[in-house]
Design an enzyme around this catalytic site. Sequence first.
Site, PDB file in Angstrom:
ATOM      1  N   GLY A 245       0.807  -1.214   0.000  1.00 18.50           N
ATOM      2  CA  GLY A 245       0.000   0.000   0.000  1.00 18.50           C
ATOM      3  C   GLY A 245       0.838   1.259   0.000  1.00 18.50           C
ATOM      4  O   GLY A 245       0.505   2.248  -0.664  1.00 18.50           O
ATOM      5  N   GLY A 246       1.951   1.239   0.747  1.00 16.04           N
ATOM      6  CA  GLY A 246       2.830   2.399   0.790  1.00 16.04           C
ATOM      7  C   GLY A 246       3.390   2.749  -0.574  1.00 16.04           C
ATOM      8  O   GLY A 246       3.542   3.932  -0.920  1.00 16.04           O
ATOM      9  N   GLU A 368      10.310   3.510   0.181  1.00 13.96           N
ATOM     10  CA  GLU A 368       9.327   2.423   0.031  1.00 13.96           C
ATOM     11  C   GLU A 368       9.858   1.317  -0.887  1.00 13.96           C
ATOM     12  O   GLU A 368       9.109   0.618  -1.557  1.00 13.96           O
ATOM     13  CB  GLU A 368       7.974   2.938  -0.505  1.00 13.96           C
ATOM     14  CG  GLU A 368       7.443   4.195   0.171  1.00 13.96           C
ATOM     15  CD  GLU A 368       7.017   3.961   1.615  1.00 13.96           C
ATOM     16  OE1 GLU A 368       7.747   3.262   2.327  1.00 13.96           O
ATOM     17  OE2 GLU A 368       5.979   4.491   2.029  1.00 13.96           O
TER      18      GLU A 368
END
Length: 385
Positions: A245-246, A368
């Site tokens: 999700g990040g 990320e």
Amino acid sequence: MTALDPHAFDLTEDQHAIQDVARRFTADEITPHAAHWDAHGIFPIETIRKAGSLGFGAIYVSEKSGGIGLGRLEAALVMEAMAYGCPSTSAFISIHNMAAWMIDRFGDAQVRKNYLPKLVGMDWIASYCLTEPGSGSDAAALRTTAVRDGDHYVVTGSKAFISGGGVNDLYVTMVRTGEEGPRGISCLVIEKDMAGVSFGANERKLGWKSQPTAQVHFDGVRVPVANRVGAEGEGFRIAMAGLDGGRLNIGACSLGGAQRALDEAIAHVRVRRQFGKAIADFQNTQFMLADMETELQAARALLYLAAAKVTAGAADKTRFAAMAKRLATDTGSSVVDRALQLFGGYGYLMDYPVERLWRDLRVHRILEGTNEIMRVIIARELLRQ
């Protein structure tokens, strides 16, 4: 043949509604102030809490836990909209969402009860702590240890490049409780005020100046076993699930920042005149704008598809999240760079937003998971098939 519905890929009415709310919030509360925050290193905590009051701090935290329980596409729409005004501030809120979701998705009833009521409205703000001074891309090599001592873990080590370090209230931290490698990693929720928690100096960064970044140090910190998220040894899997999700969110922040740069460039080339005419009338300018728009739309389409896959728990969600992050962040940087070129010398000045967007979006290709690691993930998944 059945004709393709031209609206098959349109956003729903509800998705348009949340996008509109985020765009209005950005226009009112973020865009007018972003240059000032950047120039003076101001952390806009009140604006962030206003975003929290709209539910933007718990977008995909379940309604049962007090969140608004939406999907990853809705989260991407919000992050993209806020990044149009300030990628740095939007990304900060994205990281809080990731940490809150990890507690909601993998924490037991007690840890959810202890922390989510404070996190969903951003009364408390959470950081995600995986990277260490000696382990970046090789995240499973982390050295921060958590040794069991009765009903506590004793945590020792350091985390690096932590957004909100020294400011945020909660640190969702990956620690080593067992063997070397990913299977020996667990996830703990550590409070800022626990004895033995300290912070390094605020890092001096190229961009992302509206949010603090610092090392986080743990010196024999006693953390209740009840603060563990998931079982022992599940921390790396939980950390990677959070990053799916990040990566979407940081890609969405690149889309928002790049869209702003493109819009600013279009406005500029219409009024800037050289050789007796607007530079928008030169074919070279038109070709640059056409490529920027095409690439940005392609990156957006892939990211929205990847968001739908992560929400659905599709088998290929991790590969699509990696592809979307790689393409959106590379494209975002490239679009902003070309926008700056179209501004000429003016683009290099702080009087215009393009140079700030250029600085803010550059780091998205690193965090990320670097875009090189995204390629590793994509290729690994392909070769498994």
